[in-house]
Design an enzyme around this catalytic site. Structure first.
Site, PDB file in Angstrom:
ATOM      1  N   HIS A   1      55.330  42.125  23.839  1.00  0.00           N
ATOM      2  CA  HIS A   1      56.126  42.652  24.948  1.00  0.00           C
ATOM      3  C   HIS A   1      55.442  42.125  26.206  1.00  0.00           C
ATOM      4  O   HIS A   1      54.580  42.775  26.789  1.00  0.00           O
ATOM      5  CB  HIS A   1      56.124  44.192  24.910  1.00  0.00           C
TER       6      HIS A   1
ATOM      7  N   GLY B   1      57.410  58.962  31.488  1.00  0.00           N
ATOM      8  CA  GLY B   1      57.175  60.179  30.691  1.00  0.00           C
ATOM      9  C   GLY B   1      58.231  61.234  30.939  1.00  0.00           C
ATOM     10  O   GLY B   1      58.825  61.790  30.003  1.00  0.00           O
TER      11      GLY B   1
ATOM     12  N   ARG C   1      52.282  49.093  36.360  1.00  0.00           N
ATOM     13  CA  ARG C   1      52.195  47.692  36.813  1.00  0.00           C
ATOM     14  C   ARG C   1      52.871  47.551  38.178  1.00  0.00           C
ATOM     15  O   ARG C   1      53.971  48.042  38.370  1.00  0.00           O
ATOM     16  CB  ARG C   1      52.910  46.821  35.783  1.00  0.00           C
TER      17      ARG C   1
END
Ligand code: NAP
Length: 320
Positions: free
Chosen positions: A177, A13, A84
């Site tokens: 993806h 971000g 992740r």
């Protein structure tokens, strides 16, 4: 023009926000975070302003935990989510992240009802579906970062392998993806010449290259904890294409309704014409038999994941 970033204290971000600040078409950026991250994004804002002064760039950056501040944004980027770790698959993130994305997509619909949502959060194809359903936005205004970054990684691999400038490589990854990504070798060209016409085509190691692209993100995460510059510059490409109404063809996650070999009710990465209205057209593809088979596997996998996720989060979140 105004762009808001949700999950702005996160690595993707904040990197994306900083990249966007350097784009002249972006006049206002709102960094949105949960209350507990407000100090962090205030600090990021001060640091970014110092850097931008060094480059004589004038842009308004506002840190906020009041989501009403996204009002009048042309684009709202959702980068909030649990990241992740090396041992996790993108699908392990699906349930917690779907709850976060659904909540924020509903807030976007409330406070910035005319905006375009750009989803970064993984698993991005499923999250784009969740954002589409939760926001109620038409499909052209809900886009996922999808395979754009994968396609950039693939360009790099080709450029290195053939020792040719990266701008000469036109190639795409489509589908998921994730593990079910598909390399579109049949429409790859180098310097304007179809790769099919190169002597290396027959012996090209498609599986090996796909493995490299699939693992590219995990490899970076393993080494430095997260991916930042890659996704940030990919996001910046997408945002400036929309704000400048450039009509570029990028490989992004979009909701399909039969355009690609009849695939429907699933969000997947495909080439789209991108402009001021978001996805203005889905580009039809001529795939080889192998590519089509892999694309269908990707569609089945993402659709069943999205169905599972939706059935679980529906009990907790009033989606419609
Ligand atoms: P990060 O540094 O951990 O930041 C994630 C941000 O999400 C946090 O800073 C936080 O923002 C917000 N967040 C975390 N838990 C939350 C919760 N329970 N509720 C609401 N917000 C929460 O992660 P990152 O590395 O930036 O990655 C962000 C997402 O982008 C991940 O899902 C990652 O897998 C995905 N990603 C996708 C791509 C792609 O190609 N699609 C590439 C890279 C990363 P605030 O504290 O500011 O609210």
């Amino acid at each position: 023009m105004k762009v808001s970033v949700i999950g702005a204290s996160g690595r993707v971000g904040k990197a994306a926000a900083f990249c966007l600040a350097e784009e002249s078409v972006v006049g206002k950026i709102v960094l949105l975070s949960r209350e507990k991250s407000l100090d962090k994004i205030q600090g990021e804002t001060l640091d970014m302003n110092d850097a931008l002064a060094a480059k004589d760039i004038r842009v308004s950056i506002t840190p906020s935990s009041n989501f009403e501040d996204m009002a009048d944004s042309k684009i709202v980027i959702i980068a909030a989510g649990v990241p992740r770790t090396p041992e996790m698959t993108r699908m392990d993130l699906a349930i917690p992240n779907a709850k976060i994305v659904a909540k924020y997509a509903k807030l976007v619909a409330k406070y910035a009802p005319e905006s375009i949502i750009l989803v970064i959060t993984n698993p991005v194809d499923v999250m784009t579906y969740v954002a589409h359903k939760a926001s109620g936005f038409p499909r052209n205004r809900v886009i996922g970062l999808g395979n754009h970054l994968d396609s950039l990684r693939l360009k790099n691999i080709f450029a290195k392998q053939f020792n040719i400038h990266v701008s000469e490589i036109h190639t795409r990854i489509i589908g998921e993806h994730g593990d079910h990504m598909v390399l579109l070798l049949s429409s790859t060209s180098i310097g304007g010449i179809m790769f099919k016409d190169f002597s290396q085509y027959q012996s090209f190691d498609v599986d090996g290259i796909i493995e490299k692209v699939k693992n590219a993100g995990s490899y970076v995460i393993d080494k430095k904890g997260a991916t930042e510059y890659g996704p940030a510059y990919a996001v910046s490409n997408i945002v400036k294409t929309i704000l400048n109404d450039e009509k570029r063809i990028l490989t992004l996650t979009t909701y399909l309704d039969g355009e690609i070999y009849g695939t429907s009710d699933v969000c997947l990465g495909v080439p789209v014409k991108l402009g001021k209205n978001g996805v203005e057209r889905i580009i039809k593809l001529n795939m080889s038999d192998d590519e089509l088979e892999s694309f269908r596997l990707a569609a089945d996998y993402v659709k069943s994941s999205a169905d599972e996720v939706m059935s679980i989060i529906k009990e907790e979140i009033d989606l419609y």
